[in-house]
Design a protein around this motif. Structure first.
Motif, PDB file in Angstrom:
ATOM      1  N   ASP A   1       0.861  -1.178   0.000  1.00 49.59           N
ATOM      2  CA  ASP A   1       0.000   0.000   0.000  1.00 49.59           C
ATOM      3  C   ASP A   1       0.898   1.229   0.000  1.00 49.59           C
ATOM      4  O   ASP A   1       1.596   1.498   0.985  1.00 49.59           O
ATOM      5  CB  ASP A   1      -0.887  -0.009   1.242  1.00 49.59           C
ATOM      6  N   GLY A   2       0.892   1.960  -1.113  1.00 50.98           N
ATOM      7  CA  GLY A   2       1.777   3.109  -1.234  1.00 50.98           C
ATOM      8  C   GLY A   2       1.130   4.436  -0.909  1.00 50.98           C
ATOM      9  O   GLY A   2       1.792   5.479  -0.985  1.00 50.98           O
ATOM     10  N   GLN A   3      -0.157   4.438  -0.522  1.00 44.09           N
ATOM     11  CA  GLN A   3      -0.848   5.708  -0.327  1.00 44.09           C
ATOM     12  C   GLN A   3      -0.205   6.558   0.767  1.00 44.09           C
ATOM     13  O   GLN A   3       0.022   7.754   0.589  1.00 44.09           O
ATOM     14  CB  GLN A   3      -2.317   5.459   0.000  1.00 44.09           C
ATOM     15  N   ALA A   4       0.091   5.947   1.907  1.00 45.50           N
ATOM     16  CA  ALA A   4       0.685   6.707   3.002  1.00 45.50           C
ATOM     17  C   ALA A   4       2.067   7.233   2.609  1.00 45.50           C
ATOM     18  O   ALA A   4       2.426   8.371   2.941  1.00 45.50           O
ATOM     19  CB  ALA A   4       0.780   5.836   4.258  1.00 45.50           C
ATOM     20  N   ALA A   5       2.834   6.412   1.891  1.00 46.95           N
ATOM     21  CA  ALA A   5       4.166   6.843   1.460  1.00 46.95           C
ATOM     22  C   ALA A   5       4.077   7.986   0.451  1.00 46.95           C
ATOM     23  O   ALA A   5       4.912   8.906   0.469  1.00 46.95           O
ATOM     24  CB  ALA A   5       4.930   5.663   0.862  1.00 46.95           C
ATOM     25  N   VAL A   6       3.077   7.960  -0.438  1.00 44.37           N
ATOM     26  CA  VAL A   6       2.892   9.066  -1.381  1.00 44.37           C
ATOM     27  C   VAL A   6       2.519  10.336  -0.625  1.00 44.37           C
ATOM     28  O   VAL A   6       3.007  11.440  -0.945  1.00 44.37           O
ATOM     29  CB  VAL A   6       1.830   8.711  -2.438  1.00 44.37           C
ATOM     30  N   ARG A   7       1.674  10.206   0.373  1.00 48.30           N
ATOM     31  CA  ARG A   7       1.343  11.378   1.202  1.00 48.30           C
ATOM     32  C   ARG A   7       2.597  11.927   1.880  1.00 48.30           C
ATOM     33  O   ARG A   7       2.812  13.149   1.945  1.00 48.30           O
ATOM     34  CB  ARG A   7       0.288  11.015   2.252  1.00 48.30           C
ATOM     35  N   ASP A   8       3.430  11.020   2.394  1.00 48.40           N
ATOM     36  CA  ASP A   8       4.679  11.458   3.022  1.00 48.40           C
ATOM     37  C   ASP A   8       5.584  12.167   2.015  1.00 48.40           C
ATOM     38  O   ASP A   8       6.240  13.161   2.354  1.00 48.40           O
ATOM     39  CB  ASP A   8       5.416  10.250   3.617  1.00 48.40           C
ATOM     40  N   LEU A   9       5.621  11.661   0.786  1.00 47.39           N
ATOM     41  CA  LEU A   9       6.446  12.284  -0.244  1.00 47.39           C
ATOM     42  C   LEU A   9       5.962  13.699  -0.542  1.00 47.39           C
ATOM     43  O   LEU A   9       6.765  14.649  -0.603  1.00 47.39           O
ATOM     44  CB  LEU A   9       6.428  11.444  -1.523  1.00 47.39           C
ATOM     45  N   VAL A  10       4.656  13.857  -0.745  1.00 46.66           N
ATOM     46  CA  VAL A  10       4.117  15.184  -1.060  1.00 46.66           C
ATOM     47  C   VAL A  10       4.349  16.143   0.106  1.00 46.66           C
ATOM     48  O   VAL A  10       4.711  17.312  -0.099  1.00 46.66           O
ATOM     49  CB  VAL A  10       2.631  15.088  -1.428  1.00 46.66           C
ATOM     50  N   ALA A  11       4.171  15.668   1.325  1.00 47.37           N
ATOM     51  CA  ALA A  11       4.444  16.515   2.489  1.00 47.37           C
ATOM     52  C   ALA A  11       5.911  16.935   2.512  1.00 47.37           C
ATOM     53  O   ALA A  11       6.246  18.095   2.826  1.00 47.37           O
ATOM     54  CB  ALA A  11       4.084  15.766   3.765  1.00 47.37           C
ATOM     55  N   HIS A  12       6.780  16.008   2.181  1.00 47.92           N
ATOM     56  CA  HIS A  12       8.217  16.290   2.131  1.00 47.92           C
ATOM     57  C   HIS A  12       8.525  17.342   1.061  1.00 47.92           C
ATOM     58  O   HIS A  12       9.268  18.318   1.316  1.00 47.92           O
ATOM     59  CB  HIS A  12       8.960  14.983   1.841  1.00 47.92           C
ATOM     60  N   LEU A  13       7.943  17.194  -0.123  1.00 45.95           N
ATOM     61  CA  LEU A  13       8.185  18.139  -1.218  1.00 45.95           C
ATOM     62  C   LEU A  13       7.620  19.513  -0.886  1.00 45.95           C
ATOM     63  O   LEU A  13       8.248  20.544  -1.155  1.00 45.95           O
ATOM     64  CB  LEU A  13       7.569  17.604  -2.508  1.00 45.95           C
TER      65      LEU A  13
ATOM     66  N   PHE B   1      -1.380  10.345  -5.590  1.00 51.84           N
ATOM     67  CA  PHE B   1      -0.636  11.591  -5.766  1.00 51.84           C
ATOM     68  C   PHE B   1      -1.595  12.779  -5.832  1.00 51.84           C
ATOM     69  O   PHE B   1      -1.380  13.821  -5.189  1.00 51.84           O
ATOM     70  CB  PHE B   1       0.205  11.494  -7.037  1.00 51.84           C
ATOM     71  N   ARG B   2      -2.663  12.628  -6.607  1.00 50.89           N
ATOM     72  CA  ARG B   2      -3.651  13.706  -6.752  1.00 50.89           C
ATOM     73  C   ARG B   2      -4.280  14.043  -5.396  1.00 50.89           C
ATOM     74  O   ARG B   2      -4.433  15.221  -5.032  1.00 50.89           O
ATOM     75  CB  ARG B   2      -4.725  13.288  -7.752  1.00 50.89           C
TER      76      ARG B   2
ATOM     77  N   ALA C   1      -4.064  17.544  -3.147  1.00 51.49           N
ATOM     78  CA  ALA C   1      -5.272  18.273  -2.759  1.00 51.49           C
ATOM     79  C   ALA C   1      -5.259  18.618  -1.270  1.00 51.49           C
ATOM     80  O   ALA C   1      -5.793  19.658  -0.861  1.00 51.49           O
ATOM     81  CB  ALA C   1      -6.506  17.445  -3.102  1.00 51.49           C
ATOM     82  N   ALA C   2      -4.642  17.756  -0.469  1.00 47.44           N
ATOM     83  CA  ALA C   2      -4.570  18.019   0.971  1.00 47.44           C
ATOM     84  C   ALA C   2      -3.784  19.287   1.277  1.00 47.44           C
ATOM     85  O   ALA C   2      -3.937  19.883   2.359  1.00 47.44           O
ATOM     86  CB  ALA C   2      -3.939  16.824   1.685  1.00 47.44           C
ATOM     87  N   TYR C   3      -2.939  19.720   0.331  1.00 49.14           N
ATOM     88  CA  TYR C   3      -2.170  20.954   0.490  1.00 49.14           C
ATOM     89  C   TYR C   3      -2.683  22.074  -0.409  1.00 49.14           C
ATOM     90  O   TYR C   3      -2.001  23.087  -0.607  1.00 49.14           O
ATOM     91  CB  TYR C   3      -0.686  20.686   0.203  1.00 49.14           C
ATOM     92  N   GLY C   4      -3.875  21.876  -0.941  1.00 49.54           N
ATOM     93  CA  GLY C   4      -4.471  22.903  -1.788  1.00 49.54           C
ATOM     94  C   GLY C   4      -3.837  23.001  -3.159  1.00 49.54           C
ATOM     95  O   GLY C   4      -3.968  24.036  -3.832  1.00 49.54           O
ATOM     96  N   LEU C   5      -3.156  21.957  -3.587  1.00 50.29           N
ATOM     97  CA  LEU C   5      -2.488  21.948  -4.886  1.00 50.29           C
ATOM     98  C   LEU C   5      -3.284  21.108  -5.877  1.00 50.29           C
ATOM     99  O   LEU C   5      -3.905  20.111  -5.508  1.00 50.29           O
ATOM    100  CB  LEU C   5      -1.070  21.382  -4.758  1.00 50.29           C
ATOM    101  N   GLU C   6      -3.250  21.504  -7.147  1.00 55.54           N
ATOM    102  CA  GLU C   6      -3.924  20.754  -8.189  1.00 55.54           C
ATOM    103  C   GLU C   6      -2.903  19.974  -9.010  1.00 55.54           C
ATOM    104  O   GLU C   6      -1.697  20.264  -8.973  1.00 55.54           O
ATOM    105  CB  GLU C   6      -4.711  21.698  -9.101  1.00 55.54           C
ATOM    106  N   LEU C   7      -3.413  19.002  -9.748  1.00 56.92           N
ATOM    107  CA  LEU C   7      -2.580  18.252 -10.690  1.00 56.92           C
ATOM    108  C   LEU C   7      -3.153  18.509 -12.085  1.00 56.92           C
ATOM    109  O   LEU C   7      -4.010  17.762 -12.567  1.00 56.92           O
ATOM    110  CB  LEU C   7      -2.594  16.757 -10.361  1.00 56.92           C
ATOM    111  N   PRO C   8      -2.691  19.562 -12.762  1.00 55.21           N
ATOM    112  CA  PRO C   8      -3.252  19.884 -14.084  1.00 55.21           C
ATOM    113  C   PRO C   8      -2.878  18.832 -15.118  1.00 55.21           C
ATOM    114  O   PRO C   8      -1.904  18.087 -14.958  1.00 55.21           O
ATOM    115  CB  PRO C   8      -2.607  21.238 -14.417  1.00 55.21           C
ATOM    116  N   ASP C   9      -3.654  18.787 -16.186  1.00 54.37           N
ATOM    117  CA  ASP C   9      -3.396  17.808 -17.249  1.00 54.37           C
ATOM    118  C   ASP C   9      -1.983  17.945 -17.801  1.00 54.37           C
ATOM    119  O   ASP C   9      -1.337  16.946 -18.154  1.00 54.37           O
ATOM    120  CB  ASP C   9      -4.416  17.982 -18.379  1.00 54.37           C
ATOM    121  N   ALA C  10      -1.481  19.175 -17.884  1.00 51.18           N
ATOM    122  CA  ALA C  10      -0.151  19.395 -18.445  1.00 51.18           C
ATOM    123  C   ALA C  10       0.943  18.770 -17.590  1.00 51.18           C
ATOM    124  O   ALA C  10       2.044  18.507 -18.076  1.00 51.18           O
ATOM    125  CB  ALA C  10       0.111  20.893 -18.596  1.00 51.18           C
ATOM    126  N   TYR C  11       0.628  18.536 -16.307  1.00 50.37           N
ATOM    127  CA  TYR C  11       1.598  17.943 -15.388  1.00 50.37           C
ATOM    128  C   TYR C  11       1.334  16.456 -15.150  1.00 50.37           C
ATOM    129  O   TYR C  11       1.880  15.865 -14.228  1.00 50.37           O
ATOM    130  CB  TYR C  11       1.583  18.679 -14.054  1.00 50.37           C
TER     131      TYR C  11
END
Length: 339
Positions: free
Chosen positions: A159-171, A198-199, A203-213
């Motif tokens: 289950d990578g969801q928690a690790a992805v959350r940790d990554l986004v928090a880190h970034l 990832f999306r 969103a938890a940080y108010g960031l979007e994932l646009p199609d271009a990204y």
């Protein structure tokens, strides 16, 4: 070591008769079959898995179809599967699907024809009729890493969801706000799951994932290179590229270097699926690590449980973030002796 001629002499039949018995040919009398199998047992003759299966109804062989043998993640997975199977008294035949559904079906068909006792699969797509029919027919089967929704077989995965959350928090903590992803194939559960994780984390940080990204890859290096080149051509390139597997990350690194740019000075890079190589790249790559060896061992145990009549259980293990220096992290100071 006994030969087929020794078996024929012991049973009082011809070599051809022994061969027909070992290949389960119907034109052999019950008496001849009994004498041949008794001679095989007495002499300890071991011609092949088929002959053994005539006596035990098992070949003591497992099939493993992996998505891409060139991917270090699957190489390590295959190694742990083989080691655990051997410890439990089974051999393993491995097929490489190379991320191609047609090759996947070829290997599944071949393994079933060889009368394997059970099948470990990391599906390359949503599931072919052959695979679905095998599962419905009761073939002992376990999905590992990837799975097919709606097919009732055990799934062993991370289950990578928690690790992805940790990554986004880190970034986010490093000041990055424009984050892009190289996604895996949408036909695979892991491809879809990592993009959604990832999306949601963004969103938890108010960031979007646009199609271009959001770039569509295929879990292979060339797609990582191609998608990253597209990101770099944007009027406002992302600050971070997150590759949803290790090979696509290596392709992304190649694309950045080909432009004369540097990671992380010009663009940061992170990856799903840590590999030993990432420690030796310049800079070392921040990545999400899966417990690959443990997944392989757990998958074998679940499959053997099903083969031996016990209920094989699904297993989900946590992935974890491994922080290195590819996203602008501050290097850890070297501790010097004061003596």
């Amino acid at each position: 070591m006994a030969s087929i001629k020794d078996v024929a002499a012991e049973a009082g039949v011809s070599v051809a008769t022994v061969s027909r018995v070992l290949n389960d040919h119907p034109s052999v009398s019950a008496d001849a079959r009994t004498r041949v199998l008794a001679a095989v047992e007495t002499l300890g003759y071991r011609p092949n898995a088929v002959a053994r299966s005539l006596r035990t109804d098992q070949t003591r062989t497992l099939g493993l179809v992996i998505s891409d043998v060139m991917n270090p993640y699957f190489t390590e997975l295959a190694r742990s599967v083989e080691e655990e199977a051997r410890a439990l008294g089974y051999s393993v035949i491995i097929g490489n699907a190379d991320e191609r559904p047609d090759l996947q079906d070829h290997h599944v068909r071949t393994l079933l024809d060889r009368r394997i006792d059970g099948l470990l699969l990391s599906p390359t797509d949503g599931g072919s009729p052959l695979m679905l029919d095998a599962a419905r027919a009761g073939t002992p089967m376990v999905f590992v890493d990837r799975w097919i929704p709606g097919v009732e077989v055990p799934v062993v995965r991370a289950d990578g969801q928690a690790a992805v959350r940790d990554l986004v928090a880190h970034l986010y903590g490093l000041g990055h706000r424009r984050l892009a992803i190289i996604a895996g194939p949408a036909a695979t559960t892991t491809g879809r799951e990592r993009v959604e994780a990832f999306r949601e984390a963004l969103a938890a940080y108010g960031l979007e994932l646009p199609d271009a990204y959001t770039g569509q890859g295929d879990f292979q290096a060339e797609s990582g290179r191609r998608v990253t080149e597209g990101f770099l051509d944007l009027a406002e390139p992302p600050e971070v590229v997150f590759a949803a597997d290790n090979l696509m990350a290596l392709g992304a690194l190649d694309a950045v270097r080909a432009r004369g740019l540097r990671v992380p000075d010009d663009i940061a890079l992170a990856a799903f699926d840590d590999i030993p190589w990432f420690v030796h790249t310049d800079p070392p790559v921040t990545a999400i690590a899966q417990p690959t060896g443990e997944l392989g061992r757990a998958a074998v145990r679940a499959l053997v449980d099903r083969i031996e009549g016990r209920p094989g259980e699904s297993v989900t293990l946590p992935a974890r973030l491994v922080v290195r220096r590819s996203c602008g992290e501050t290097p850890t100071p070297v501790q010097r002796s004061t003596t």
